[in-house]
Structure formats: structure tokens, C-alpha cells
Design a protein around this motif. Structure first.
Motif, mmCIF file in Angstrom:
data_model
loop_
_atom_site.group_PDB
_atom_site.id
_atom_site.type_symbol
_atom_site.label_atom_id
_atom_site.label_comp_id
_atom_site.label_asym_id
_atom_site.label_seq_id
_atom_site.Cartn_x
_atom_site.Cartn_y
_atom_site.Cartn_z
ATOM 1 N N ARG A 1 -4.629 1.595 -13.444
ATOM 2 C CA ARG A 1 -4.435 0.177 -13.120
ATOM 3 C C ARG A 1 -5.681 -0.639 -13.429
ATOM 4 O O ARG A 1 -5.600 -1.767 -13.892
ATOM 5 N N ALA A 2 -6.845 -0.060 -13.156
ATOM 6 C CA ALA A 2 -8.096 -0.778 -13.441
ATOM 7 C C ALA A 2 -8.238 -1.033 -14.941
ATOM 8 O O ALA A 2 -8.643 -2.120 -15.356
ATOM 9 N N ASP A 3 -7.897 -0.038 -15.750
ATOM 10 C CA ASP A 3 -7.986 -0.217 -17.198
ATOM 11 C C ASP A 3 -6.974 -1.237 -17.695
ATOM 12 O O ASP A 3 -7.238 -1.985 -18.633
ATOM 13 N N GLN A 4 -5.800 -1.285 -17.081
ATOM 14 C CA GLN A 4 -4.791 -2.247 -17.497
ATOM 15 C C GLN A 4 -5.229 -3.676 -17.212
ATOM 16 O O GLN A 4 -4.908 -4.593 -17.957
ATOM 17 N N HIS A 5 -5.991 -3.851 -16.154
ATOM 18 C CA HIS A 5 -6.423 -5.196 -15.775
ATOM 19 C C HIS A 5 -7.790 -5.554 -16.341
ATOM 20 O O HIS A 5 -8.305 -6.633 -16.106
ATOM 21 N N GLY A 6 -8.394 -4.626 -17.067
ATOM 22 C CA GLY A 6 -9.667 -4.935 -17.707
ATOM 23 C C GLY A 6 -10.873 -4.735 -16.817
ATOM 24 O O GLY A 6 -11.968 -5.150 -17.165
ATOM 25 N N THR A 7 -10.727 -4.093 -15.692
ATOM 26 C CA THR A 7 -11.861 -3.821 -14.823
ATOM 27 C C THR A 7 -12.154 -2.334 -14.864
ATOM 28 O O THR A 7 -11.375 -1.542 -15.362
ATOM 29 N N GLY A 8 -13.282 -1.959 -14.328
ATOM 30 C CA GLY A 8 -13.630 -0.547 -14.297
ATOM 31 C C GLY A 8 -14.342 -0.133 -15.570
ATOM 32 O O GLY A 8 -14.628 -0.923 -16.457
ATOM 33 N N LEU A 9 -14.629 1.151 -15.648
ATOM 34 C CA LEU A 9 -15.339 1.705 -16.788
ATOM 35 C C LEU A 9 -14.399 1.806 -17.978
ATOM 36 O O LEU A 9 -13.311 2.335 -17.884
ATOM 37 N N THR A 10 -14.823 1.265 -19.088
ATOM 38 C CA THR A 10 -14.013 1.325 -20.303
ATOM 39 C C THR A 10 -14.613 2.334 -21.258
ATOM 40 O O THR A 10 -15.752 2.755 -21.101
#
Length: 61
Positions: free
Chosen positions: A20-29
Motif C-alpha cells: 500500500r505504501a508503494d502504491q501511494h508513493g510513500t515508503g522506501l522505493t
């Protein structure tokens, strides 16, 4: 005639499941993780160059 030749379901491989974090553009990419790997590689290369310079200077003296 039971099979449809126009059915392309499943063609093209599987996609990576995103959190979910990656889908929303937050967190470690992946890009930021790759950047830190590049930084570690540059640091390692710098240390190796310093070592080789030290050995060359010691042989010349």
C-alpha cells in the motif's frame, strides 16, 4: 470451437505486487534503495583506490 484464440489472459508475465505504501508513493522505493547501493559502491571504489595509491607510494620510496 470451444477455445477462443482471442483470449490473451495471462500473456505478458506477472507484475510485482506493490504494498500500500508503494502504491501511494510513500515508503522506501527501489530508486532510493538503488541510490544507497550506488553510494556504497562509490565508497568501496574510493577505499580501493586509496589502498592502491598507498601501495604504489610505498614501492616508490
Amino acid at each position: 470451437m470451444a477455445k477462443s484464440r482471442n483470449n490473451l489472459l495471462g500473456v505478458g508475465g506477472q507484475r510485482k505486487k506493490l504494498s500500500r505504501a508503494d502504491q501511494h508513493g510513500t515508503g522506501l522505493t527501489r530508486a532510493s534503495g538503488q541510490q544507497s547501493a550506488d553510494d556504497r559502491k562509490q565508497e568501496l571504489l574510493r577505499k580501493m583506490r586509496e589502498r592502491t595509491q598507498g601501495k604504489q607510494d610505498g614501492q616508490q620510496s
